[in-house]
Scaffold this motif. Structure first.
Motif, short mmCIF file in Angstrom:
data_model
loop_
_atom_site.label_atom_id
_atom_site.label_comp_id
_atom_site.label_asym_id
_atom_site.label_seq_id
_atom_site.Cartn_x
_atom_site.Cartn_y
_atom_site.Cartn_z
N ILE A 54 0.87 -1.18 0.00
CA ILE A 54 0.00 0.00 0.00
C ILE A 54 0.90 1.22 0.00
O ILE A 54 1.83 1.32 0.82
CB ILE A 54 -0.93 0.00 1.22
N ILE A 55 0.64 2.16 -0.93
CA ILE A 55 1.57 3.28 -1.10
C ILE A 55 0.90 4.61 -0.79
O ILE A 55 -0.31 4.79 -0.95
CB ILE A 55 2.15 3.32 -2.52
N ASP A 56 1.73 5.55 -0.33
CA ASP A 56 1.39 6.97 -0.24
C ASP A 56 2.47 7.73 -0.99
O ASP A 56 3.66 7.39 -0.92
CB ASP A 56 1.39 7.46 1.22
N ILE A 57 2.04 8.77 -1.73
CA ILE A 57 2.99 9.69 -2.36
C ILE A 57 2.62 11.08 -1.88
O ILE A 57 1.50 11.55 -2.13
CB ILE A 57 2.95 9.62 -3.89
N VAL A 58 3.53 11.73 -1.16
CA VAL A 58 3.24 13.05 -0.60
C VAL A 58 4.32 14.03 -1.04
O VAL A 58 5.44 13.64 -1.41
CB VAL A 58 3.16 13.01 0.94
N PHE B 104 -1.10 15.38 -0.58
CA PHE B 104 -1.13 13.99 -1.02
C PHE B 104 -1.38 13.90 -2.52
O PHE B 104 -2.34 14.47 -3.04
CB PHE B 104 -2.24 13.23 -0.28
N PHE B 105 -0.49 13.17 -3.20
CA PHE B 105 -0.69 12.84 -4.61
C PHE B 105 -1.36 11.47 -4.72
O PHE B 105 -2.24 11.25 -5.55
CB PHE B 105 0.66 12.87 -5.33
N ARG B 106 -0.95 10.53 -3.90
CA ARG B 106 -1.61 9.23 -3.77
C ARG B 106 -1.69 8.92 -2.28
O ARG B 106 -0.75 9.19 -1.53
CB ARG B 106 -0.82 8.12 -4.49
N ARG B 107 -2.82 8.33 -1.88
CA ARG B 107 -3.00 8.05 -0.45
C ARG B 107 -3.66 6.69 -0.27
O ARG B 107 -4.76 6.45 -0.74
CB ARG B 107 -3.87 9.12 0.20
N VAL C 169 9.57 24.82 -3.62
CA VAL C 169 10.44 23.65 -3.64
C VAL C 169 9.85 22.61 -2.69
O VAL C 169 9.56 22.91 -1.53
CB VAL C 169 11.87 24.02 -3.20
N TYR C 170 9.68 21.38 -3.20
CA TYR C 170 9.01 20.33 -2.44
C TYR C 170 9.92 19.12 -2.27
O TYR C 170 10.68 18.77 -3.19
CB TYR C 170 7.73 19.88 -3.15
N THR C 171 9.81 18.53 -1.10
CA THR C 171 10.40 17.21 -0.87
C THR C 171 9.30 16.19 -1.10
O THR C 171 8.26 16.24 -0.43
CB THR C 171 10.95 17.08 0.55
N TRP C 172 9.51 15.32 -2.07
CA TRP C 172 8.51 14.28 -2.30
C TRP C 172 8.95 12.99 -1.61
O TRP C 172 10.14 12.73 -1.47
CB TRP C 172 8.26 14.04 -3.79
N ARG C 173 7.97 12.22 -1.17
CA ARG C 173 8.25 10.94 -0.53
C ARG C 173 7.24 9.91 -1.02
O ARG C 173 6.04 10.19 -1.07
CB ARG C 173 8.15 11.05 0.99
N ILE C 174 7.75 8.74 -1.38
CA ILE C 174 6.88 7.59 -1.64
C ILE C 174 7.12 6.59 -0.53
O ILE C 174 8.27 6.21 -0.26
CB ILE C 174 7.11 6.97 -3.03
N SER D 257 12.78 9.35 -1.30
CA SER D 257 12.41 10.77 -1.40
C SER D 257 13.30 11.48 -2.40
O SER D 257 14.32 10.95 -2.86
CB SER D 257 12.52 11.45 -0.03
N GLY D 258 12.89 12.69 -2.75
CA GLY D 258 13.64 13.52 -3.69
C GLY D 258 13.08 14.92 -3.68
O GLY D 258 12.29 15.30 -2.80
N THR D 259 13.44 15.71 -4.69
CA THR D 259 13.04 17.11 -4.75
C THR D 259 12.29 17.39 -6.04
O THR D 259 12.66 16.90 -7.12
CB THR D 259 14.26 18.03 -4.66
N LEU D 260 11.21 18.20 -5.93
CA LEU D 260 10.45 18.66 -7.09
C LEU D 260 10.22 20.15 -6.94
O LEU D 260 9.84 20.62 -5.85
CB LEU D 260 9.10 17.94 -7.19
#
Length: 441
Positions: free
Chosen positions: A47-51, A61-64, A104-109, A122-125
């Protein structure tokens, strides 16, 4: 006894790859860098979350909580996430999808497998030059909000006004549990689809096209706006449908004898009726000879008397208006000369003749206060008369035949008129009879 040796393989990494490409987007629908592609790989189901977390610690939240099997995944991202409202904002409507602010965003899956093991990459967008204003719906009005689609001319239509603050695709629909959404059609005016501004939606329940309206009850009117970036806003209002139905009535065909009884009777001055002058009403014709379909000869100045039966075979009452059965017209009178004007949606019996100056100039109500039901318009307080669903009414009246016209003999007949709607084929030119006038010295 030799002891066995058990070897445990180390658990495989769950997320082997995740990245945004490109890492900088400008979501403003200019076709340049509007979208980035997020790819990731799972080695087992999870089960994934992408924030995305901003440098001010706002989390989007992009995916929750979405379940994924093992495999490679690719998804486009335009900067639009689940709807949110920032503190202090007043938004016209409910925000369903919204662009994240520039920054500037830190993304995390994060992936969690069936054993509860969790992994995160994680990374940067970077988001810049985004088209941030929402397609707000600053106005949604429904009038009347209680709507009776039955073609009686009273609250038969409802008008839905929507004001859109930003260019966007707008749809308006009716929703109710247990039925499919009903998409409403926009009135074609000077505003083009997709522009900002005011839109009008006119709804009749489908009755004008011969369809049965939706079932009576409460409905949600949903205005749904989505802009070019993908931001989406909903706004809702209440609409109540009651007494809805397609009205259906007919002049009843008789199993034997004439469907429309015609007979001649001498005229008396007590029958004279005009605006402000209410003459006596003639009694229904009872002579058995009137049941035949023979031609009728009557002296100039006498009355042509008729009688017929109307049935409301629909599921809704039908509205009617005067004058009452038994009213006697002069040849040169019309319903309007007696003070009874055409009323959209009203049903009346009419008599017409070959040499009449207009179609069905002489008209009668389907009854009076003693035989019909009354209903009150909630907006005007005016009282109207209705023939209930499934009921029949006997209608009669007379026309004084004072003129020998170019055609003599001529035909006269009856019709059932749904004013400003139709005279259906089954209710037009019913019971035509040859009538000849003669002068008596």
């Amino acid at each position: 006894m030799a002891a066995g040796l058990m070897v445990f393989a180390p658990q495989q990494v769950m997320i082997t790859h995740a990245s945004f490409d490109p890492a900088v987007i400008s979501p403003n629908a200019d076709s340049e860098d509007d979208v980035t592609i997020f790819t990731y790989t799972l080695t087992r189901g999870a089960i994934i979350d992408i924030v995305l977390e901003s440098d001010t610690n706002e989390v989007f939240f992009f995916r929750r909580g979405e379940r994924r099997a093992a495999g490679n995944y690719t998804v486009a991202f335009s900067g639009v996430v689940d709807g949110y409202v920032r503190e202090g904002e007043e938004i016209g409507g409910e925000v369903i999808r919204r662009l994240i602010p520039d920054g500037v965003y830190t993304w995390r899956i994060t992936a969690v497998d069936l054993a509860g093991v969790s992994e995160t990459l994680s990374g940067t967008l970077i988001v810049e030059n985004g088209d941030a204003p929402l397609p707000e719906i600053s106005e949604l009005t429904v009038f009347p909000s209680v709507f009776t689609p039955n073609q009686d001319g009273i609250s038969d239509r409802t008008a839905i006004n929507v004001y859109l603050e930003k260019p966007a695709m707008l749809t308006v629909r009716l929703e109710r549990d247990g039925i499919e959404p009903i998409i409403l059609s926009q009135r074609v005016q000077d505003r083009r689809t997709g522009d900002a501004g005011r839109y009008l939606f006119d709804y009749d329940g489908g009755v004008d096209l011969g369809a049965e309206p939706p079932p009576d009850g409460e409905y949600r009117v949903v205005a749904d706006a989505q802009d070019a970036v993908g931001q989406r806003v909903l706004r809702t209002a209440l609409l109540i449908i009651q007494d809805g139905g397609k009205p259906l009535a007919e002049i009843v065909a008789q199993p034997t004898g004439a469907t429309v009884v015609f007979e001649a009777q001498p005229y008396q001055e007590v029958y004279e009726t005009a605006r402000g002058v209410k003459g006596e009403r003639i009694a229904p014709p009872e002579d058995p000879r009137g049941l035949s379909m023979n031609a009728i000869t009557l002296p100039v100045g006498d009355m042509l008397v008729f009688k017929l039966t109307v049935e409301n075979y629909s599921s809704v009452p039908i509205r009617t208006t005067g004058p009452a059965p038994g009213t006697v017209y002069q040849w040169d009178q019309r319903a309007s000369t007696l003070g009874w004007f055409d009323e959209s949606g009203a049903w009346r019996v009419g008599i017409d003749c070959t040499t009449a100056a207009s179609d069905y100039p002489w008209r009668w109500a389907l009854g009076d206060e003693t035989t019909l039901q009354s209903g009150v318009d909630p907006f005007t307080g005016e009282t109207f008369l209705y023939l209930p669903a499934g009921e029949r009414a006997v209608v009669w009246g007379a026309v004084r035949m004072t003129e020998i016209e170019a055609r003599n003999p001529q035909n006269c007949w009856a019709g059932l008129i749904h004013e400003d709607v139709e005279v259906s084929l089954r209710n037009n030119n019913v019971g035509a009879r040859q009538i000849e006038l003669v002068r008596v010295d």
